[in-house]
Design a protein around this motif. Structure first.
Motif, PDB file in Angstrom:
ATOM      1  N   ASP A  78       0.855  -1.186   0.000  1.00 39.69           N
ATOM      2  CA  ASP A  78       0.000   0.000   0.000  1.00 39.69           C
ATOM      3  C   ASP A  78       0.892   1.238   0.000  1.00 39.69           C
ATOM      4  O   ASP A  78       2.014   1.221   0.538  1.00 39.69           O
ATOM      5  N   TRP A  79       0.419   2.319  -0.583  1.00 33.95           N
ATOM      6  CA  TRP A  79       1.236   3.528  -0.622  1.00 33.95           C
ATOM      7  C   TRP A  79       0.376   4.779  -0.506  1.00 33.95           C
ATOM      8  O   TRP A  79      -0.844   4.727  -0.658  1.00 33.95           O
ATOM      9  N   ALA A  80       1.040   5.890  -0.180  1.00 39.41           N
ATOM     10  CA  ALA A  80       0.377   7.189  -0.072  1.00 39.41           C
ATOM     11  C   ALA A  80       0.854   8.063  -1.216  1.00 39.41           C
ATOM     12  O   ALA A  80       2.057   8.154  -1.490  1.00 39.41           O
ATOM     13  N   GLY A  81      -0.085   8.706  -1.900  1.00 38.33           N
ATOM     14  CA  GLY A  81       0.255   9.573  -3.018  1.00 38.33           C
ATOM     15  C   GLY A  81      -0.234  10.990  -2.788  1.00 38.33           C
ATOM     16  O   GLY A  81      -1.243  11.213  -2.116  1.00 38.33           O
ATOM     17  N   ILE A  82       0.484  11.953  -3.337  1.00 41.31           N
ATOM     18  CA  ILE A  82       0.074  13.359  -3.315  1.00 41.31           C
ATOM     19  C   ILE A  82      -0.520  13.691  -4.680  1.00 41.31           C
ATOM     20  O   ILE A  82       0.122  13.467  -5.714  1.00 41.31           O
ATOM     21  N   TYR A  83      -1.768  14.205  -4.661  1.00 40.77           N
ATOM     22  CA  TYR A  83      -2.488  14.493  -5.900  1.00 40.77           C
ATOM     23  C   TYR A  83      -3.005  15.925  -5.883  1.00 40.77           C
ATOM     24  O   TYR A  83      -3.281  16.489  -4.818  1.00 40.77           O
ATOM     25  N   PRO A  84      -3.193  16.535  -7.063  1.00 46.90           N
ATOM     26  CA  PRO A  84      -3.784  17.879  -7.116  1.00 46.90           C
ATOM     27  C   PRO A  84      -5.235  17.851  -6.671  1.00 46.90           C
ATOM     28  O   PRO A  84      -5.893  16.807  -6.683  1.00 46.90           O
ATOM     29  N   ILE A  85      -5.752  19.015  -6.305  1.00 49.63           N
ATOM     30  CA  ILE A  85      -7.092  19.117  -5.749  1.00 49.63           C
ATOM     31  C   ILE A  85      -8.173  18.657  -6.722  1.00 49.63           C
ATOM     32  O   ILE A  85      -9.250  18.221  -6.328  1.00 49.63           O
ATOM     33  N   SER A 135       3.344  25.708  -5.647  1.00 55.60           N
ATOM     34  CA  SER A 135       2.219  26.307  -4.927  1.00 55.60           C
ATOM     35  C   SER A 135       0.911  25.731  -5.471  1.00 55.60           C
ATOM     36  O   SER A 135       0.752  25.554  -6.681  1.00 55.60           O
ATOM     37  N   GLY A 136      -0.014  25.442  -4.573  1.00 52.70           N
ATOM     38  CA  GLY A 136      -1.294  24.899  -5.007  1.00 52.70           C
ATOM     39  C   GLY A 136      -1.982  24.154  -3.887  1.00 52.70           C
ATOM     40  O   GLY A 136      -1.516  24.125  -2.742  1.00 52.70           O
ATOM     41  N   HIS A 137      -3.107  23.529  -4.222  1.00 46.98           N
ATOM     42  CA  HIS A 137      -3.910  22.747  -3.279  1.00 46.98           C
ATOM     43  C   HIS A 137      -3.813  21.269  -3.644  1.00 46.98           C
ATOM     44  O   HIS A 137      -3.858  20.910  -4.826  1.00 46.98           O
ATOM     45  N   TYR A 138      -3.731  20.416  -2.615  1.00 44.75           N
ATOM     46  CA  TYR A 138      -3.465  19.002  -2.843  1.00 44.75           C
ATOM     47  C   TYR A 138      -4.272  18.131  -1.874  1.00 44.75           C
ATOM     48  O   TYR A 138      -4.762  18.596  -0.847  1.00 44.75           O
ATOM     49  N   ALA A 157      -7.985  15.567   4.278  1.00 39.58           N
ATOM     50  CA  ALA A 157      -8.502  16.905   4.011  1.00 39.58           C
ATOM     51  C   ALA A 157      -7.519  17.598   3.063  1.00 39.58           C
ATOM     52  O   ALA A 157      -6.334  17.246   3.014  1.00 39.58           O
ATOM     53  N   PRO A 158      -7.965  18.575   2.286  1.00 38.93           N
ATOM     54  CA  PRO A 158      -7.040  19.252   1.366  1.00 38.93           C
ATOM     55  C   PRO A 158      -6.023  20.086   2.141  1.00 38.93           C
ATOM     56  O   PRO A 158      -6.285  20.544   3.248  1.00 38.93           O
ATOM     57  N   PHE A 159      -4.858  20.280   1.548  1.00 43.60           N
ATOM     58  CA  PHE A 159      -3.860  21.144   2.146  1.00 43.60           C
ATOM     59  C   PHE A 159      -3.246  22.013   1.059  1.00 43.60           C
ATOM     60  O   PHE A 159      -3.392  21.746  -0.138  1.00 43.60           O
ATOM     61  N   LYS A 160      -2.563  23.075   1.483  1.00 37.52           N
ATOM     62  CA  LYS A 160      -2.035  24.060   0.556  1.00 37.52           C
ATOM     63  C   LYS A 160      -0.527  24.148   0.678  1.00 37.52           C
ATOM     64  O   LYS A 160       0.031  24.036   1.766  1.00 37.52           O
ATOM     65  N   VAL A 161       0.131  24.337  -0.455  1.00 42.30           N
ATOM     66  CA  VAL A 161       1.553  24.666  -0.491  1.00 42.30           C
ATOM     67  C   VAL A 161       1.661  26.103  -1.001  1.00 42.30           C
ATOM     68  O   VAL A 161       1.067  26.457  -2.032  1.00 42.30           O
ATOM     69  N   THR A 162       2.393  26.945  -0.275  1.00 45.31           N
ATOM     70  CA  THR A 162       2.476  28.361  -0.619  1.00 45.31           C
ATOM     71  C   THR A 162       3.915  28.848  -0.571  1.00 45.31           C
ATOM     72  O   THR A 162       4.749  28.277   0.136  1.00 45.31           O
TER      73      THR A 162
END
Length: 416
Positions: A78-85, A135-138, A157-162
């Motif tokens: 199993d794995w964890a991925g970071i995806y765009p909003i 920068s963006g929401h993920y 929950a969504p999170f932001k990179v700024t």
């Protein structure tokens, strides 16, 4: 609002919500208990066995992103991925960044809980892009190993990179959204939804509707809750989704939507809505999700009992009829020639009632309804099998589901 008030009598949902005493709180999962006790707090911390969360709502570019995960049914790799909003949850493809639950892209094993660090380290986490994230929401998504489109079991929950280390909350961009944790649910399975309302108002609500209903014709939802957590509250939601980044218009909340009778098999959408009369103002809608047809099943709460101990049986009937029943039989019963049982009860709870019951529990034991047939309580020492059956015009009886075997002993030590 008359439509929503009417639905209260249809769904048998609890009122009340356990709220934090401070202005903000961490986002959690909640479930709605069944019943009508107005004195009950209604919401309790909920865990359906799988969750993934980020430790803050905002991160600076090149700042470590810490993920916590829980999965009571882990699979290898199993794995964890970071995806765009704007990820399509019905067609999840390759991630921007990813790491296995064991901590890297090359390790292997089954892990039910832990913490992952994504960031400027020597560990490879590259997917479609390289560290750092722009920068963006993920979203962070828990993924089951396989080929795309991937099966997912948890969504953060969504999170932001700024780029900015400090910024006014009012200047943060925001996107109204609602997501369900899965795209396919078993009949009767809890439905978990995550939403965010950028400018929440008292009376905002979440509703589940069949997917074939046009957005401009939404009327009576299958199930619904105000965003504050039940069908009686009217507060504007205030939630802290990051321990170091409080928001004055706290937005996200994960909640559990469950009606007394499960959603019928069909395709649905979850909507984040405003206004209590049609036409509703649609703030956001989820991707389509499916509720599968029910499957008959039956099981006992234990596999070994001391003689005289009560036995609780849980059952689900895919196509319930008035005279379906639960029976105890010798372990080696011929499933093609089932006749009289050792003990039995109709699904409605005794041997004289008549009712259509799709799911529930029955308890066999002393002091309850008479469950005797070829034998009477208590069950003698021996090996048995529990069956879900139908009286369909005489013997042999139709087996709807063959459950587990269990044994009854005189000495509790023999159950070890």
């Amino acid at each position: 609002m008359a439509v929503l008030v009417l639905l209260w009598f249809m769904l048998s949902l609890l009122t009340g919500i356990s709220r934090a005493q401070s202005e903000y709180k961490n986002a959690d999962d909640y479930y709605l208990n069944e019943g009508d006790d107005d004195t009950n707090n209604g919401f309790d911390t909920f865990s359906d066995g799988a969750d993934i969360s980020v430790m803050a709502a905002s991160f600076r570019i090149n700042e470590h992103i810490r993920l916590n995960f829980v999965n009571d049914n882990p699979a290898s790799d199993d794995w964890a991925g970071i995806y765009p909003i704007d990820v399509d949850f019905n067609n999840i493809g390759y991630p921007l960044l990813w790491v296995k639950m064991c901590g890297s892209q090359t390790c292997s094993g089954q892990f039910s809980r832990g913490t992952l660090l994504v960031g400027p380290t020597s560990i490879e986490e590259d997917g479609l892009t390289h560290w750092p994230l722009n920068s963006g929401h993920y979203f962070a998504i828990g993924i089951r190993a396989g080929q795309p489109p991937y099966d997912h079991f948890a969504v953060s929950a969504p999170f932001k990179v700024t780029r900015s280390s400090s910024f006014p909350v009012s200047e943060e961009p925001c996107i109204d959204y609602i997501r369900t944790a899965k795209t396919t649910y078993a009949y009767g399975e809890n439905i978990k939804a995550t939403f965010e309302a950028c400018h929440p108002e008292a009376g905002d609500w979440v509703g589940i509707f069949r997917s074939d209903i046009p957005e401009d014709q939404l009327d009576e939802p299958a199930v619904w809750l105000y965003t504050c957590g039940n069908q009686n509250c009217h507060e504007r939601t205030r939630v802290l989704r990051g321990r170091s980044h409080p928001r004055s218009n706290g937005r996200g909340r994960k909640l559990q939507i469950r009606q007394f009778f499960p959603l019928t098999p069909n395709s649905y959408r979850a909507y984040l809505l405003r206004d209590g009369s049609t036409p509703y103002q649609v703030l956001a809608k989820s991707s389509i999700f499916e509720v599968e047809a029910p499957v008959s099943s039956i099981t006992t709460d234990e596999t070994c009992y001391l003689m005289g101990d009560s036995i609780t049986v849980s059952f689900t009937s895919a196509d319930p009829q008035p005279f379906d029943y639960v029976g105890f039989y010798p372990r080696n019963v011929d499933l093609d020639m089932v006749t009289d049982s050792v003990m039995w009860l109709y699904l409605c709870g005794n041997q004289v009632c008549s009712g259509v019951i799709s799911r529930g529990q029955l308890t066999f034991g002393a002091g309850g309804p008479d469950e005797g047939d070829e034998d009477s309580w208590p069950l003698n020492v021996g090996m048995y099998r529990v069956l879900l059956l139908r009286e369909s015009g005489g013997e042999p009886y139709e087996v709807l589901s063959a459950g587990n075997t269990f044994r009854v002993v005189r000495n509790a030590a023999r159950c070890v």
